[in-house]
Motif scaffolding. Sequence first.
Motif, PDB file in Angstrom:
ATOM      1  N   PHE A  79       0.840  -1.187   0.000  1.00  0.00           N
ATOM      2  CA  PHE A  79       0.000   0.000   0.000  1.00  0.00           C
ATOM      3  C   PHE A  79       0.882   1.246   0.000  1.00  0.00           C
ATOM      4  CE2 PHE A  79       0.839  -0.820   4.473  1.00  0.00           C
ATOM      5  CZ  PHE A  79       1.065   0.443   5.006  1.00  0.00           C
ATOM      6  N   ALA A  80       0.248   2.369  -0.351  1.00  0.00           N
ATOM      7  CA  ALA A  80       0.951   3.650  -0.324  1.00  0.00           C
ATOM      8  C   ALA A  80       0.273   4.541   0.706  1.00  0.00           C
ATOM      9  CB  ALA A  80       0.911   4.314  -1.696  1.00  0.00           C
ATOM     10  N   GLU A  81       1.034   5.393   1.348  1.00  0.00           N
ATOM     11  CA  GLU A  81       0.482   6.328   2.330  1.00  0.00           C
ATOM     12  C   GLU A  81       0.631   7.756   1.818  1.00  0.00           C
ATOM     13  OE1 GLU A  81       0.907   7.748   7.001  1.00  0.00           O
ATOM     14  OE2 GLU A  81       2.401   6.402   6.132  1.00  0.00           O
ATOM     15  N   VAL A  82      -0.467   8.485   1.817  1.00  0.00           N
ATOM     16  CA  VAL A  82      -0.424   9.913   1.493  1.00  0.00           C
ATOM     17  C   VAL A  82      -0.091  10.645   2.789  1.00  0.00           C
ATOM     18  CG1 VAL A  82      -1.739  11.910   0.719  1.00  0.00           C
ATOM     19  CG2 VAL A  82      -2.072   9.697  -0.398  1.00  0.00           C
ATOM     20  N   VAL A  83       1.105  11.206   2.842  1.00  0.00           N
ATOM     21  CA  VAL A  83       1.561  11.876   4.058  1.00  0.00           C
ATOM     22  C   VAL A  83       1.162  13.347   4.050  1.00  0.00           C
ATOM     23  CG1 VAL A  83       3.573  12.474   5.458  1.00  0.00           C
ATOM     24  CG2 VAL A  83       3.479  10.268   4.279  1.00  0.00           C
ATOM     25  N   PHE A  84       1.243  13.984   2.869  1.00  0.00           N
ATOM     26  CA  PHE A  84       0.884  15.401   2.780  1.00  0.00           C
ATOM     27  C   PHE A  84       0.267  15.667   1.420  1.00  0.00           C
ATOM     28  CE2 PHE A  84       1.737  19.840   1.707  1.00  0.00           C
ATOM     29  CZ  PHE A  84       1.250  20.481   2.828  1.00  0.00           C
ATOM     30  N   LEU A  85      -0.880  16.316   1.425  1.00  0.00           N
ATOM     31  CA  LEU A  85      -1.550  16.689   0.182  1.00  0.00           C
ATOM     32  C   LEU A  85      -2.253  18.017   0.403  1.00  0.00           C
ATOM     33  CD1 LEU A  85      -2.603  16.121  -2.702  1.00  0.00           C
ATOM     34  CD2 LEU A  85      -4.510  14.894  -1.656  1.00  0.00           C
ATOM     35  N   ALA A  86      -1.961  18.984  -0.428  1.00  0.00           N
ATOM     36  CA  ALA A  86      -2.587  20.299  -0.280  1.00  0.00           C
ATOM     37  C   ALA A  86      -2.757  20.943  -1.647  1.00  0.00           C
ATOM     38  CB  ALA A  86      -1.743  21.202   0.621  1.00  0.00           C
ATOM     39  N   ILE A  87      -3.890  21.618  -1.818  1.00  0.00           N
ATOM     40  CA  ILE A  87      -4.169  22.404  -3.021  1.00  0.00           C
ATOM     41  C   ILE A  87      -4.252  23.858  -2.586  1.00  0.00           C
ATOM     42  CG2 ILE A  87      -5.763  22.781  -4.948  1.00  0.00           C
ATOM     43  CD1 ILE A  87      -4.464  20.057  -5.001  1.00  0.00           C
ATOM     44  N   SER A  88      -3.530  24.729  -3.267  1.00  0.00           N
ATOM     45  CA  SER A  88      -3.541  26.137  -2.888  1.00  0.00           C
ATOM     46  C   SER A  88      -4.966  26.674  -2.913  1.00  0.00           C
ATOM     47  CB  SER A  88      -2.646  26.961  -3.817  1.00  0.00           C
ATOM     48  OG  SER A  88      -3.078  26.847  -5.160  1.00  0.00           O
ATOM     49  N   GLN A  89      -5.248  27.593  -2.012  1.00  0.00           N
ATOM     50  CA  GLN A  89      -6.611  28.045  -1.781  1.00  0.00           C
ATOM     51  C   GLN A  89      -7.278  28.596  -3.039  1.00  0.00           C
ATOM     52  OE1 GLN A  89      -6.872  30.383   1.733  1.00  0.00           O
ATOM     53  NE2 GLN A  89      -9.063  30.695   1.597  1.00  0.00           N
ATOM     54  N   ASN A  90      -6.526  29.316  -3.859  1.00  0.00           N
ATOM     55  CA  ASN A  90      -7.123  29.924  -5.053  1.00  0.00           C
ATOM     56  C   ASN A  90      -7.401  28.907  -6.154  1.00  0.00           C
ATOM     57  OD1 ASN A  90      -4.308  29.651  -5.303  1.00  0.00           O
ATOM     58  ND2 ASN A  90      -4.255  31.065  -7.026  1.00  0.00           N
ATOM     59  N   HIS A  91      -6.969  27.634  -5.962  1.00  0.00           N
ATOM     60  CA  HIS A  91      -7.239  26.593  -6.951  1.00  0.00           C
ATOM     61  C   HIS A  91      -8.188  25.517  -6.421  1.00  0.00           C
ATOM     62  CE1 HIS A  91      -3.510  28.174  -8.903  1.00  0.00           C
ATOM     63  NE2 HIS A  91      -4.239  27.919  -9.978  1.00  0.00           N
ATOM     64  N   GLN A  92      -8.734  25.734  -5.220  1.00  0.00           N
ATOM     65  CA  GLN A  92      -9.670  24.772  -4.673  1.00  0.00           C
ATOM     66  C   GLN A  92     -11.030  24.906  -5.364  1.00  0.00           C
ATOM     67  OE1 GLN A  92      -9.771  25.142  -0.409  1.00  0.00           O
ATOM     68  NE2 GLN A  92      -7.638  24.522  -0.148  1.00  0.00           N
ATOM     69  N   ILE A  93     -11.845  23.855  -5.226  1.00  0.00           N
ATOM     70  CA  ILE A  93     -13.204  23.807  -5.798  1.00  0.00           C
ATOM     71  C   ILE A  93     -13.151  23.908  -7.325  1.00  0.00           C
ATOM     72  CG2 ILE A  93     -15.575  24.516  -5.355  1.00  0.00           C
ATOM     73  CD1 ILE A  93     -14.619  26.269  -3.114  1.00  0.00           C
ATOM     74  N   LYS A  94     -12.055  23.520  -7.941  1.00  0.00           N
ATOM     75  CA  LYS A  94     -11.947  23.560  -9.398  1.00  0.00           C
ATOM     76  C   LYS A  94     -11.646  22.182  -9.985  1.00  0.00           C
ATOM     77  CE  LYS A  94     -10.323  28.370  -9.561  1.00  0.00           C
ATOM     78  NZ  LYS A  94      -9.227  29.275  -9.987  1.00  0.00           N
ATOM     79  N   GLY A  95     -11.567  21.171  -9.129  1.00  0.00           N
ATOM     80  CA  GLY A  95     -11.341  19.821  -9.620  1.00  0.00           C
ATOM     81  C   GLY A  95      -9.888  19.399  -9.682  1.00  0.00           C
ATOM     82  N   PHE A  96      -8.963  20.285  -9.278  1.00  0.00           N
ATOM     83  CA  PHE A  96      -7.545  19.928  -9.353  1.00  0.00           C
ATOM     84  C   PHE A  96      -7.204  18.802  -8.367  1.00  0.00           C
ATOM     85  CE2 PHE A  96      -7.410  24.343 -10.971  1.00  0.00           C
ATOM     86  CZ  PHE A  96      -6.816  24.083 -12.198  1.00  0.00           C
ATOM     87  N   GLY A  97      -7.816  18.845  -7.170  1.00  0.00           N
ATOM     88  CA  GLY A  97      -7.534  17.800  -6.182  1.00  0.00           C
ATOM     89  C   GLY A  97      -7.991  16.432  -6.657  1.00  0.00           C
ATOM     90  N   THR A  98      -9.155  16.383  -7.294  1.00  0.00           N
ATOM     91  CA  THR A  98      -9.663  15.122  -7.830  1.00  0.00           C
ATOM     92  C   THR A  98      -8.773  14.607  -8.951  1.00  0.00           C
ATOM     93  OG1 THR A  98     -11.942  15.679  -7.252  1.00  0.00           O
ATOM     94  CG2 THR A  98     -11.627  14.033  -8.995  1.00  0.00           C
ATOM     95  N   ARG A  99      -8.371  15.519  -9.836  1.00  0.00           N
ATOM     96  CA  ARG A  99      -7.500  15.119 -10.956  1.00  0.00           C
ATOM     97  C   ARG A  99      -6.160  14.596 -10.437  1.00  0.00           C
ATOM     98  NH1 ARG A  99      -6.776  19.355 -15.739  1.00  0.00           N
ATOM     99  NH2 ARG A  99      -9.038  19.027 -15.683  1.00  0.00           N
ATOM    100  N   LEU A 100      -5.631  15.258  -9.438  1.00  0.00           N
ATOM    101  CA  LEU A 100      -4.353  14.831  -8.855  1.00  0.00           C
ATOM    102  C   LEU A 100      -4.473  13.434  -8.256  1.00  0.00           C
ATOM    103  CD1 LEU A 100      -1.438  15.669  -8.113  1.00  0.00           C
ATOM    104  CD2 LEU A 100      -2.348  16.591  -5.982  1.00  0.00           C
ATOM    105  N   MET A 101      -5.578  13.171  -7.533  1.00  0.00           N
ATOM    106  CA  MET A 101      -5.771  11.871  -6.911  1.00  0.00           C
ATOM    107  C   MET A 101      -5.977  10.785  -7.964  1.00  0.00           C
ATOM    108  SD  MET A 101      -5.849  10.104  -4.143  1.00  0.00           S
ATOM    109  CE  MET A 101      -5.885  11.417  -2.903  1.00  0.00           C
TER     110      MET A 101
END
Length: 304
Positions: free
Chosen positions: A1-23
């Motif tokens: 398995f893999a562990e996600v230790v740190f994941l963050a999307i800059s505030q001005n890019h949130q709610i735009k789907g970047f986090g989903t695309r990254l995952m």
Amino acid sequence: FAEVVFLAISQNHQIKGFGTRLMNHLKQTLKKMGIYHIVTFADNNAIEYFAKQGFDIVDCDQVKDEDGNEMTPEYQNEIASDENKTIDRLYGCHNLNFVEIKNNKYIKFYNGATLMHCRIIKNINYCKLNEHLIENRKKLINKLTKISNSTKQRDGISKSKFKNNSHIDILKIKGVKEAGYNREDVKNARSKLFDTRHPSEMVELQARITGILKQLKGHKKAGVFARPVDAAQAPDYYNVVKRPMDISKIQSKLDEYRYRSMRQFINDFKLIVTNCKLFNPQQNIYHQHAVEFDRYFEDLMKQY
């Protein structure tokens, strides 16, 4: 398995789907490496995001038996094997054994954070989810047409049937009986909106609020305000907020015909927004969610 230790999307890019695309790209990369599990410890602000990416909360108490003793990996596998076999076949791999992970200290357990786990399905391309869903929808419809009459179109009711406000027996409409309905079902299927116990003005108000609430529930941030705030996640919330309100409470009041005017409904919605902004400082993401949700509400009210 893999562990996600740190994941963050800059505030001005949130709610735009970047986090989903990254995952999604991460899942595809891990599949190429033969890894089909992701674990992470999420803080309260991140639980909602990870849940949307297919992560489930892992109850750390599951590694104990009914007496509170640590279970061995072998015993845990024995009691869960039958239930997991079907799920394992779906995913194409075995599930993680969190007893073994904890006992061997493969990951560090953090206090104040929530352990979450996601299984990656082998035969899904996470970078082409839309295409995958469309393809599977077609397959599902094709299978349903072989066992159901739901796709069959029948002749409508002749206009002559409506002359002189004549009564139409619903069971004589083609397809109703074929769908399995009988006279008793028809008698019990009356909508609340047509309940003669309520005056027409209230029925009209009920219909308007129902339409608005349906649109609100479809908003991407509705989940934040759908249920009462969990005091375990926000211990001071009910010390600060004296009149809590959420969408589920509005729905309950609507179902009980407790709204006598549109102003009462608007006040309850505004209370949701006010409470959120009161408890969360302006720079907090939930404060911004409230502002966005309120703006959407104002746009809706112009339509209604």
